[in-house]
Design an enzyme around this catalytic site. Structure first.
Site, PDB file in Angstrom:
ATOM      1  N   VAL A  14       0.696  -1.229   0.152  1.00  0.00           N
ATOM      2  CA  VAL A  14      -0.137  -0.035  -0.084  1.00  0.00           C
ATOM      3  C   VAL A  14       0.856   1.351  -0.153  1.00  0.00           C
ATOM      4  O   VAL A  14       0.658   2.357  -0.752  1.00  0.00           O
ATOM      5  CB  VAL A  14      -1.099  -0.021   1.091  1.00  0.00           C
ATOM      6  CG1 VAL A  14      -1.656   1.329   1.429  1.00  0.00           C
ATOM      7  CG2 VAL A  14      -1.913  -1.147   0.840  1.00  0.00           C
ATOM      8  N   ASP A  33      10.813   3.471   5.681  1.00  0.00           N
ATOM      9  CA  ASP A  33      10.758   2.297   6.001  1.00  0.00           C
ATOM     10  C   ASP A  33      11.686   2.024   7.057  1.00  0.00           C
ATOM     11  O   ASP A  33      12.714   2.800   7.148  1.00  0.00           O
ATOM     12  CB  ASP A  33      10.749   1.305   4.779  1.00  0.00           C
ATOM     13  CG  ASP A  33      10.009   0.001   5.115  1.00  0.00           C
ATOM     14  OD1 ASP A  33       9.040  -0.249   4.364  1.00  0.00           O
ATOM     15  OD2 ASP A  33      10.448  -0.766   5.668  1.00  0.00           O
ATOM     16  N   THR A 128      -5.667  -1.024   6.531  1.00  0.00           N
ATOM     17  CA  THR A 128      -7.099  -1.460   7.185  1.00  0.00           C
ATOM     18  C   THR A 128      -7.063  -1.463   8.644  1.00  0.00           C
ATOM     19  O   THR A 128      -6.373  -2.121   9.120  1.00  0.00           O
ATOM     20  CB  THR A 128      -7.553  -2.739   6.488  1.00  0.00           C
ATOM     21  OG1 THR A 128      -7.424  -2.308   5.215  1.00  0.00           O
ATOM     22  CG2 THR A 128      -8.892  -3.352   6.735  1.00  0.00           C
ATOM     23  N   ARG A 156      -6.226  -3.606  -5.506  1.00  0.00           N
ATOM     24  CA  ARG A 156      -6.026  -5.056  -5.673  1.00  0.00           C
ATOM     25  C   ARG A 156      -4.632  -5.396  -5.804  1.00  0.00           C
ATOM     26  O   ARG A 156      -3.977  -4.653  -6.842  1.00  0.00           O
ATOM     27  CB  ARG A 156      -6.935  -5.422  -6.609  1.00  0.00           C
ATOM     28  CG  ARG A 156      -8.472  -5.809  -6.303  1.00  0.00           C
ATOM     29  CD  ARG A 156      -9.090  -6.045  -7.528  1.00  0.00           C
ATOM     30  NE  ARG A 156      -8.807  -4.722  -8.531  1.00  0.00           N
ATOM     31  CZ  ARG A 156      -9.289  -4.499  -9.638  1.00  0.00           C
ATOM     32  NH1 ARG A 156     -10.145  -5.580 -10.221  1.00  0.00           N
ATOM     33  NH2 ARG A 156      -9.129  -3.742 -10.452  1.00  0.00           N
ATOM     34  N   ASN A 210     -14.652  -5.415   1.843  1.00  0.00           N
ATOM     35  CA  ASN A 210     -14.158  -6.728   1.648  1.00  0.00           C
ATOM     36  C   ASN A 210     -14.814  -7.855   2.207  1.00  0.00           C
ATOM     37  O   ASN A 210     -14.741  -9.024   1.708  1.00  0.00           O
ATOM     38  CB  ASN A 210     -12.840  -6.806   2.574  1.00  0.00           C
ATOM     39  CG  ASN A 210     -11.603  -5.999   1.846  1.00  0.00           C
ATOM     40  OD1 ASN A 210     -11.967  -5.649   0.545  1.00  0.00           O
ATOM     41  ND2 ASN A 210     -10.381  -6.037   2.113  1.00  0.00           N
ATOM     42  N   CYS A 262      -5.316  -9.868   2.651  1.00  0.00           N
ATOM     43  CA  CYS A 262      -6.728  -9.031   2.865  1.00  0.00           C
ATOM     44  C   CYS A 262      -8.054  -9.681   3.292  1.00  0.00           C
ATOM     45  O   CYS A 262      -8.307  -9.451   4.420  1.00  0.00           O
ATOM     46  CB  CYS A 262      -7.042  -7.966   1.806  1.00  0.00           C
ATOM     47  SG  CYS A 262      -5.632  -7.117   1.350  1.00  0.00           S
TER      48      CYS A 262
HETATM   49  C1  UGA Z   1      -8.661  -7.268  -2.143  1.00  0.00           C
HETATM   50  C2  UGA Z   1     -10.028  -6.383  -2.563  1.00  0.00           C
HETATM   51  O1  UGA Z   1     -10.458  -6.791  -3.805  1.00  0.00           O
HETATM   52  C3  UGA Z   1      -9.311  -4.900  -2.838  1.00  0.00           C
HETATM   53  O2  UGA Z   1     -10.557  -4.213  -3.107  1.00  0.00           O
HETATM   54  C4  UGA Z   1      -8.994  -4.501  -1.484  1.00  0.00           C
HETATM   55  O3  UGA Z   1      -8.251  -3.104  -1.364  1.00  0.00           O
HETATM   56  C5  UGA Z   1      -7.837  -5.368  -0.857  1.00  0.00           C
HETATM   57  O4  UGA Z   1      -8.245  -6.894  -0.706  1.00  0.00           O
HETATM   58  C6  UGA Z   1      -7.258  -5.103   0.415  1.00  0.00           C
HETATM   59  O5  UGA Z   1      -7.923  -5.039   1.430  1.00  0.00           O
HETATM   60  O6  UGA Z   1      -6.239  -4.321   0.720  1.00  0.00           O
HETATM   61  P1  UGA Z   1      -6.656  -8.528  -2.948  1.00  0.00           P
HETATM   62  O7  UGA Z   1      -6.288  -9.234  -1.776  1.00  0.00           O
HETATM   63  O8  UGA Z   1      -5.528  -8.128  -3.976  1.00  0.00           O
HETATM   64  O9  UGA Z   1      -7.646  -7.495  -2.920  1.00  0.00           O
HETATM   65  O10 UGA Z   1      -7.266  -9.660  -3.899  1.00  0.00           O
HETATM   66  P2  UGA Z   1      -8.666  -9.963  -4.783  1.00  0.00           P
HETATM   67  O11 UGA Z   1      -8.417  -9.581  -6.210  1.00  0.00           O
HETATM   68  O12 UGA Z   1      -9.795  -9.221  -4.103  1.00  0.00           O
HETATM   69  O13 UGA Z   1      -8.698 -11.671  -4.778  1.00  0.00           O
HETATM   70  C7  UGA Z   1      -8.973 -12.246  -3.644  1.00  0.00           C
HETATM   71  C8  UGA Z   1      -9.130 -13.600  -3.373  1.00  0.00           C
HETATM   72  O14 UGA Z   1     -10.322 -13.945  -4.072  1.00  0.00           O
HETATM   73  C9  UGA Z   1      -7.986 -14.389  -4.005  1.00  0.00           C
HETATM   74  O15 UGA Z   1      -7.658 -15.626  -3.587  1.00  0.00           O
HETATM   75  C10 UGA Z   1      -8.737 -14.572  -5.527  1.00  0.00           C
HETATM   76  O16 UGA Z   1      -8.146 -15.631  -6.298  1.00  0.00           O
HETATM   77  C11 UGA Z   1     -10.265 -14.811  -5.120  1.00  0.00           C
HETATM   78  N1  UGA Z   1     -11.099 -14.620  -6.279  1.00  0.00           N
HETATM   79  C12 UGA Z   1     -11.252 -13.263  -6.494  1.00  0.00           C
HETATM   80  C13 UGA Z   1     -11.809 -15.527  -6.713  1.00  0.00           C
HETATM   81  O17 UGA Z   1     -11.754 -16.838  -6.231  1.00  0.00           O
HETATM   82  N2  UGA Z   1     -12.803 -15.521  -7.728  1.00  0.00           N
HETATM   83  C14 UGA Z   1     -12.805 -14.176  -8.144  1.00  0.00           C
HETATM   84  O18 UGA Z   1     -13.863 -13.862  -9.061  1.00  0.00           O
HETATM   85  C15 UGA Z   1     -12.141 -13.024  -7.555  1.00  0.00           C
END
Ligand code: UGA
Length: 442
Positions: A14, A33, A128, A156, A210, A262
Site C-alpha cells: 500500500v 521504511d 485497514t 487489488r 471486503n 486482505c
Molecule cells: C482485495 C480487494 O479486492 C481490494 O479491493 C482491497 O483493497 C484489498 O483486498 C485490500 O484489502 O487491500 P486482493 O487481496 O489483492 O484485493 O485480492 P482480490 O483480487 O480481491 O482476490 C482475493 C481472493 O479472491 C483471491 O484468492 C482470488 O483468487 C479470489 N477470487 C477473486 C476468486 O476466487 N474469484 C474471483 O472472481 C475473484
C-alpha cells in the site's frame, strides 16, 4: 491543484503504491521504511513487488525529484529541507490474538512522529484498521493542532497502480470537514466519486466492502457445488446472474477459496468487531466457514480424480500442483488457498510436486515450499503424477501442451479449480478434465 509535501510511512504494498502514485500526481513525497536493505534497493530503483507500472512510476518520481526514500518515520516527517503537511500511515496491521488487528506498529510510529509533526499537519490512516482507530490515533498523538483522517485504500494486488489512479471511489473520514477536504483534494485530479464522512464510517467502509466481496465468492463457490449436484453449469449461471446490474459480472469466478493478505484477515477482524459490539454476524461466519470447507472440497475432488471414490486414500499418490500464489499476477503467497489445499493434500498422504511461473527455484529443482517440492518446469511437475491440480489462474497454463503432459503423467487427469483451461484441448491431449461447478461431461 495544490502540491503538497507528503510523508508515507511504510513502503509495503500500500505504501509504495500510494507514494509512487501521489508523486505521479505532482505531490512531493518522502517514503519511509525501517528495512535498510529494501530502502537501498528502492534507491537503486529496484522494486520487489510484482506490480504492473509500479517500478516505472518509482523511477519517474525519483528522476523528477518528487519521490525519495528515507530510513525511519521521523526522517520522512521532518528534515531540514522537508516538513510534511500530510502523513500517510501505511503500516502492517497483522491479525493479532483472537483475530483482532494488532496495532502495535502503528502505535510505535505515532510515538516517534508525535513531537515532529508540524502544526496543522494531517495524519492519514491508509492501512485497514478497526473502527475506532482514528479516535485512538488522535488520543495517542495528543496534539490539538494535528488532525487524524481515515482514508482506506481499495487496491487489488496485481492492479494496484490502476486501482489507485482510476479508483471507483475515494473515501475520506474525519469529523473536521476542512482536514477531510484537504485529503480529498490530494486526489482531485483523478475525478473519482468522493465520499466524505465521519472517521468511524470510513473505517467501516473498508471492512464492509471486503467482507461483501468475500461473501460474494463464498456464495459462488457454494453455488458451484450445487451446480455439480444438479447437473448445471456455474459459468452460465454466473453469467446470467451478472447481467443484472445490481449484481455485476465481476468477482463471480469460483475457485479454491478466497485468500491473500486482505480478505481472510479482514473477515476475521470484522467478526471480532461484531462480537465486541454484541452482534452475531451469522452471514459473515457462514462466509468464512464456506471458504474453509471449499479447501476440503478441492481435496475431495482430487481424491475422486485419483481413486474414483470420495473416501479413497491419497497415501502414496503423487500430485502435480500448478500455481501456488494466492491469485495470478502476484508473487504473494500470504494466506494462499493453494498452500492451504497443498497442506491438506499432504496431510492426506500425497506427495506434491509444484510449479508456479513466478516462483523460481533458482535452479534447485526440488526446493521445498511448505511441503511442496518445487520445480521450474510444468512438465516436470507432471512427471509420474496420479493427478494434476490447478490452483492459481495463471493465463499461461492455458497454453500447456496436454499431449506432452499426458506422456509425463502416470494418470492423465487434471482438477482445474479455476475453470481456466480449455477443457477440449486437454481432452484432445488425452487428459480427463475436472472443473468446478460444471456438468461432468461438459
Ligand atoms: C482485495 C480487494 O479486492 C481490494 O479491493 C482491497 O483493497 C484489498 O483486498 C485490500 O484489502 O487491500 P486482493 O487481496 O489483492 O484485493 O485480492 P482480490 O483480487 O480481491 O482476490 C482475493 C481472493 O479472491 C483471491 O484468492 C482470488 O483468487 C479470489 N477470487 C477473486 C476468486 O476466487 N474469484 C474471483 O472472481 C475473484
Amino acid at each position: 491543484m495544490f502540491v503538497r509535501r507528503i510523508a508515507v510511512i511504510g513502503t509495503g504494498y500500500v505504501g509504495l503504491t500510494t507514494g509512487a502514485c501521489l508523486a505521479s500526481l505532482g505531490h512531493r513525497v518522502v517514503c519511509a521504511d525501517v528495512d535498510a536493505a529494501k530502502l537501498e534497493r528502492l534507491d537503486r530503483g529496484e522494486v520487489d513487488i510484482l506490480e504492473p507500472r509500479l517500478a516505472e512510476l518509482v523511477a519517474e518520481g525519483r528522476a523528477a525529484g518528487r519521490l525519495s526514500f528515507v530510513r525511519g518515520a521521523a526522517a520522512a516527517v521532518r528534515s531540514p529541507e522537508f516538513a510534511a503537511e500530510v502523513v500517510f500511515l501505511c503500516l502492517p496491521t497483522p491479525m493479532g490474538v483472537g483475530g483482532v488487528a494488532d496495532l502495535s506498529i502503528v502505535e510505535q510510529v505515532l510515538r516517534e512522529i508525535r513531537p515532529l509533526l508540524q502544526p496543522d499537519a494531517v495524519v492519514v490512516n491508509k492501512s485497514t484498521v478497526p473502527v475506532g482507530t482514528a479516535v485512538r490515533t488522535a488520543e495517542l498523538l495528543d496534539r490539538d493542532d494535528v488532525t487524524v483522517v481515515s482514508n482506506p485504500e481499495f487496491l487489488r494486488e496485481g492492479s494496484a497502480v490502476q486501482d489507485f489512479l482510476a479508483p471507483d471511489r475515494i473515501v475520506v473520514g474525519c469529523d473536521q470537514q476542512d482536514a477531510a477536504e484537504r485529503v480529498a483534494a490530494l486526489y482531485a485530479r483523478l475525478g473519482a466519486p468522493t465520499v466524505l464522512t465521519d472517521a468511524a464510517s470510513a473505517e467501516l467502509v473498508k471492512y464492509a466492502a471486503n467482507c461483501f466481496l468475500a461473501m460474494k465468492l463464498s456464495y459462488v463457490n457454494a453455488m458451484a457445488e450445487l451446480c455439480e449436484r444438479l447437473g448445471a453449469d456455474i459459468s452460465d449461471v454466473t453469467e446470467g446472474m451478472g447481467y443484472d446490474r445490481r449484481i455485476g459480472q465481476s468477482f463471480l469466478q469460483p475457485g479454491p477459496g478466497w485468500g491473500g493478505s486482505c480478505l481472510p484477515k479482514d473477515t476475521q477482524a470484522m467478526l471480532q468487531v461484531a462480537d465486541g459490539a454484541d452482534f452475531e454476524f451469522r452471514l459473515l461466519r457462514a462466509t468464512i466457514d464456506t471458504n474453509t470447507r471449499q479447501r476440503q472440497r478441492i481435496v475431495d475432488k482430487v481424491r475422486v480424480a485419483v481413486t474414483g471414490k470420495r473416501d479413497g486414500s491419497l497415501s502414496r499418490s503423487r500430485i502435480g500442483v500448478l500455481g501456488l500464489t494466492f491469485k495470478s499476477g502476484t508473487n504473494d503467497l500470504r494466506d494462499s488457498p493453494a498452500l492451504a489445499v497443498a497442506a491438506l493434500l499432504r496431510q492426506a498422504g500425497a506427495e506434491l510436486i509444484g510449479y508456479d511461473p513466478v516462483l523460481s527455484t533458482d535452479g534447485a529443482d526440488g526446493a521445498d515450499l511448505a511441503g511442496v517440492s518445487m520445480v521450474d518446469d510444468p512438465y516436470l511437475a507432471a512427471k509420474d503424477t496420479d493427478a494434476l491440480v490447478l490452483l492459481t489462474e495463471w493465463p499461461e497454463f492455458r497454453s500447456l501442451d496436454w499431449a506432452r503432459l499426458a506422456e509425463a503423467a502416470r494418470e492423465p487427469v487434471v482438477v482445474d479449480t479455476r475453470n481456466l483451461l480449455d477443457a477440449e484441448a486437454a481432452r484432445r491431449g488425452g487428459f480427463e478434465w475436472i472443473g468446478l461447478g460444471r456438468p461432468v461431461a461438459a
